[in-house]
Design an enzyme around this catalytic site. Sequence first.
Site, mmCIF file in Angstrom:
data_model
loop_
_atom_site.group_PDB
_atom_site.id
_atom_site.type_symbol
_atom_site.label_atom_id
_atom_site.label_comp_id
_atom_site.label_asym_id
_atom_site.label_seq_id
_atom_site.Cartn_x
_atom_site.Cartn_y
_atom_site.Cartn_z
ATOM 1 N N HIS A 44 56.924 73.682 58.869
ATOM 2 C CA HIS A 44 55.499 73.633 58.512
ATOM 3 C C HIS A 44 55.132 74.757 57.538
ATOM 4 C CE1 HIS A 44 54.397 70.376 61.288
ATOM 5 N NE2 HIS A 44 55.301 70.909 62.083
ATOM 6 N N ASP A 46 56.359 74.360 54.203
ATOM 7 C CA ASP A 46 56.453 73.797 52.844
ATOM 8 C C ASP A 46 55.077 73.484 52.273
ATOM 9 O OD1 ASP A 46 56.207 71.655 54.632
ATOM 10 O OD2 ASP A 46 57.635 70.374 53.550
ATOM 11 N N SER A 77 66.059 44.573 55.701
ATOM 12 C CA SER A 77 66.734 45.642 56.424
ATOM 13 C C SER A 77 67.616 45.085 57.522
ATOM 14 C CB SER A 77 65.689 46.588 57.032
ATOM 15 O OG SER A 77 66.296 47.514 57.910
ATOM 16 N N ASP A 183 61.419 67.420 52.921
ATOM 17 C CA ASP A 183 62.286 66.333 53.381
ATOM 18 C C ASP A 183 62.894 65.574 52.218
ATOM 19 O OD1 ASP A 183 61.412 67.181 55.815
ATOM 20 O OD2 ASP A 183 60.233 65.400 56.279
ATOM 21 N N TYR A 233 49.717 66.250 62.602
ATOM 22 C CA TYR A 233 50.314 66.852 61.396
ATOM 23 C C TYR A 233 49.223 67.064 60.346
ATOM 24 C CZ TYR A 233 53.618 67.406 57.501
ATOM 25 O OH TYR A 233 54.324 67.873 56.428
#
Length: 397
Positions: A44, A46, A77, A183, A233
């Site tokens: 947390h 970035d 998928s 990420d 978040y």
Amino acid sequence: MADYTSATEEEILEQLKKVFAETFGEGEIRLFFAPGRVNMIGEHTDYNGGHVFPCAISLGTYAAARARDDKKIRFASLNKKGDIREAELGDIVYKEEDSWANYPKGVAWAFEEAGHVIPAGFDMLIFGNIPAGSGLSSSASLEVLTALVIRELFGLDVPQAELAILGQKAENVFVGMNCGIMDQFASAMGQKDHAIFLDAATLNYEYAPLILGHAKIVITNSNVKHELASSEYNTRRRECEEAVAQISAEKPIETLGQLDGAEYEAVKHLITDPVVEKRARHAVYENIRTKDAVKALDGGDVTEFGRLMNASHDSLRDDYAVSCPEIDYLVDEARKIPGVIGSRITGGGFGGCTVSIVEDASVETFCETLKKNYKEHCGLDAEFYIVTPGEGAHELK
């Protein structure tokens, strides 16, 4: 192919080729891979303008892809059998019912928004062996993979780091999840046997050998993902922005990552909400821990690196409040096992995985002990992945 981690790469690619032909028709295809990531320390930070220290891992997302002669893009998928999602270049919109396919759709949208002309549509079949909700960046892996596919199929002039930026834009703006750049950057830019020391404010980075001596990186999947993860978040981001706004009244800053410890202690009284102050405290001191951890590793001090990992978890639990009882149990139990150098939550939080540094001689005991105790205490099965840092997104020849 339902089992995430047991299939070999060769088996995955053979299955992709077979199902692609069945789904989209025979013809020449190209194969690609983008890894997930584990963040060793710097959580947390970035989106707070600080530093992170992730590495790409061997788990990730594979794709078979082929260009079309019209403007249609189609996604399927192996993880979602029979589920084909479509969109049209020039008219890509978010649809809730498209669920997972909004991530690759969003990347195509981000290319167009950035002024990159995608000359034709394409078909893309994926398979991911990152367990969903594990906090090992399955969404970023899929985004970077899609960006790589688009670049390579159509020969677009897009540097590797921009694949990460386009992936992040897809998640931030198209999907609506305000993630930082870490990420996607780790997935795009990973390097074998190295972690990436990344300044998220400037995107300046350097590769640091992740040399742990007689120890391994062990990821423990709690198999828990609490639903409040994405909403909380975004709340944490707002809380940190509030702290920056209040501090800026006296000391002009743009991010909490600009402050060292002494500077923060001098201005923390400006933050009026004690909860917001705790969030800011984590962001500032986690950034300091990350820089100290990389220095420790450079000096061969793996014990100090582990101590800083432990301190990181404690701050994420107490100040940033993004852990959960199951994860805290795994971390607490891990630290009791001889040979564990450090253990912490990794990823966005509220479940997912822990990352631990474990001496080689203790890895088997670590896995067996944690598995047994976690099942007895939490009623859940933990899964373990011993990982080494790997390459970033690339085409498979």
